[in-house]
Design a protein around this motif. Structure first.
Motif, short mmCIF file in Angstrom:
data_model
loop_
_atom_site.label_atom_id
_atom_site.label_comp_id
_atom_site.label_asym_id
_atom_site.label_seq_id
_atom_site.Cartn_x
_atom_site.Cartn_y
_atom_site.Cartn_z
N GLY A 36 1.77 -7.24 8.82
CA GLY A 36 1.76 -6.26 7.75
C GLY A 36 0.61 -6.49 6.78
O GLY A 36 -0.17 -7.44 6.94
N SER A 37 0.53 -5.65 5.75
CA SER A 37 -0.52 -5.75 4.74
C SER A 37 -0.53 -7.15 4.14
O SER A 37 0.49 -7.64 3.66
N HIS A 68 -6.08 -5.21 6.59
CA HIS A 68 -5.76 -5.06 8.02
C HIS A 68 -7.06 -5.23 8.79
O HIS A 68 -7.85 -4.29 8.92
N ARG A 88 -2.36 -3.09 11.42
CA ARG A 88 -1.60 -2.05 12.12
C ARG A 88 -2.15 -0.69 11.74
O ARG A 88 -3.05 -0.55 10.92
N HIS A 90 -1.29 3.25 10.44
CA HIS A 90 -0.31 3.98 9.64
C HIS A 90 -0.52 5.48 9.83
O HIS A 90 -1.66 5.94 10.00
N TYR A 92 -0.41 7.67 7.55
CA TYR A 92 -1.19 8.24 6.45
C TYR A 92 -2.69 8.08 6.65
O TYR A 92 -3.49 8.70 5.94
N ASN A 119 6.00 -6.52 7.48
CA ASN A 119 5.37 -5.54 6.58
C ASN A 119 5.48 -6.01 5.13
O ASN A 119 6.24 -6.93 4.82
N ALA A 120 4.70 -5.37 4.30
CA ALA A 120 4.83 -5.51 2.85
C ALA A 120 5.67 -4.33 2.38
O ALA A 120 5.48 -3.21 2.87
N PHE A 204 2.50 5.81 -3.57
CA PHE A 204 3.76 5.10 -3.83
C PHE A 204 4.76 6.11 -4.40
O PHE A 204 4.40 7.24 -4.74
N MET A 223 5.54 2.05 4.31
CA MET A 223 4.94 3.22 4.98
C MET A 223 4.62 2.93 6.44
O MET A 223 3.63 3.45 6.98
N SER A 224 5.42 2.08 7.08
CA SER A 224 5.10 1.70 8.47
C SER A 224 6.36 1.29 9.22
O SER A 224 7.47 1.64 8.83
N HIS A 261 -2.20 -1.58 -4.46
CA HIS A 261 -2.36 -2.25 -3.15
C HIS A 261 -2.89 -3.68 -3.31
O HIS A 261 -2.50 -4.57 -2.56
N VAL A 264 -0.08 -5.92 -3.90
CA VAL A 264 0.67 -6.08 -2.64
C VAL A 264 0.01 -7.18 -1.80
O VAL A 264 0.68 -8.10 -1.31
O1 R1P Z 1 3.58 -1.64 5.99
P1 R1P Z 1 2.36 -2.46 5.79
O2 R1P Z 1 1.33 -2.24 6.86
O3 R1P Z 1 2.67 -3.92 5.61
O4 R1P Z 1 1.67 -1.97 4.43
C1 R1P Z 1 2.33 -1.62 3.23
O5 R1P Z 1 1.41 -1.86 2.20
C2 R1P Z 1 0.61 -0.66 1.99
C3 R1P Z 1 0.70 -0.29 0.52
O6 R1P Z 1 0.25 -1.33 -0.29
C4 R1P Z 1 1.22 0.42 2.87
O7 R1P Z 1 0.46 0.56 4.04
C5 R1P Z 1 2.59 -0.14 3.15
O8 R1P Z 1 3.15 0.38 4.33
#
Ligand code: R1P
Length: 298
Positions: A36-37, A68, A88, A90, A92, A119-120, A204, A223-224, A261, A264
């Motif tokens: 994930g992020s 990523h 990964r 997404h 979006y 994921n985050a 968000f 979002m994933s 982000h 995050v």
């Molecule tokens: O789900 P991952 O890829 O971890 O990323 C998460 O972090 C991003 C937002 O900061 C978005 O892409 C969200 O889905």
């Protein structure tokens, strides 16, 4: 929806990518990890690495999101052969859902048996704080509920059935094992199970959306992940998922904080060691049925 149907990939396209990878590496992975992020460091634990930029892999999409890296890394971890996606895809980013999940079917063709998704995510549950790790017990696939599903279009029976069951898609045995490992590592207070919800992003949540998700029983939002898990379950992969809680989703009009982000990614860096330890121990202790490890002919 109709434009995503026209982007459905044929079995041959997945096979071509899998064949190319098998011609380039001797590793034959049993476990796949999607980072994930901010969690790309999970690949650093792999030994005897072979790594490929997504841009060099035939048929692979490209990562466009900060945090990523866009690299597929093969290697050994505690006696198991793994493949790790550093980055990964997404919805979006403008990819069709078939594209975001393309690697999952390639992993199946490589002989992978277990998929670990990370994921985050933002927390809605009051019990989940930034830095906590949520073991995903179940998900709500909001895009899927309205027809944005990677399995839309003609079904490929070689991968799985037209109407796959999704109850139990996050393996119970692996969830119990992870909780056990957390106790042994002394990080049980950071971990609990919960429900993840996928929203489309890239913005968000508004406060009203956050309140709605909270009332619906969602513990963490991102979002994933859900499309990858749907495709993995369809083709019979065993799935384990975890969310690193990177922020609290703002639910009050009195709250002046807002998520971004960079914040995050920063929590990913702070918790990288713990997440690495957990995933390493989980892979070390999980049982694997196939002996897919290395191909001496390559
Ligand atoms: O789900 P991952 O890829 O971890 O990323 C998460 O972090 C991003 C937002 O900061 C978005 O892409 C969200 O889905």
């Amino acid at each position: 929806i109709s434009s995503s149907l026209s982007l459905v990939r044929s079995h041959d396209e997945y096979q071509k990518t899998a064949d190319w990878l098998m011609s380039q590496t001797r590793h034959r992975p049993q476990v796949a990890i999607i980072c994930g992020s901010g969690l790309g460091m999970l690949a650093d634990t792999l030994k005897c690495q072979d790594s490929f930029a997504y841009s060099d892999i035939p048929g692979f999409p490209q990562s466009t999101v900060q945090g990523h890296a866009g690299r597929l890394v093969f290697g050994e971890l505690k006696g198991k052969t793994c493949v790790c996606m550093q980055g990964r895809f997404h919805m979006y980013e403008g990819h069709s859902l078939c594209k975001t999940t393309f690697p999952v079917r390639v992993f199946k063709l490589l002989g992978v048996e277990t998929l670990i998704v990370t994921n985050a995510a933002g927390s809605l549950a009051d019990s989940l704080q930034p830095g906590d790790i949520m073991i995903i017990k179940d998900h709500v696939n909001f895009p899927g509920l309205v027809g944005l599903n990677p399995l839309s279009g003609p079904n490929d029976d070689k991968f799985g059935p037209r109407f796959p069951a999704m109850s139990g898609c996050y393996d119970k045995g692996l969830r119990c094992l992870a909780l056990d490992i957390a106790k042994q590592l002394g990080v049980a207070s950071l971990m609990q199970e919960g429900v993840y919800a996928m929203v489309g992003g890239p913005n968000f949540e508004t406060i009203a959306e956050a309140r709605l998700l909270h009332r619906l029983g969602v513990d963490a939002v991102g979002m994933s992940t859900a499309p990858e898990v749907v495709v993995a379950t369809h083709c019979g992969l065993r799935v384990f998922g975890l969310s690193l809680i990177t922020n609290k989703v703002v639910k009050s009009y009195e709250d002046s904080e807002s998520v971004n982000h960079e914040g995050v990614l920063e929590v990913g860096r702070l918790r990288s060691h713990t997440v690495q330890q957990l995933v390493t121990e989980l892979i070390s202790r999980m049982e694997i049925n196939n002996n897919n490890t290395i191909n001496t002919a390559v």
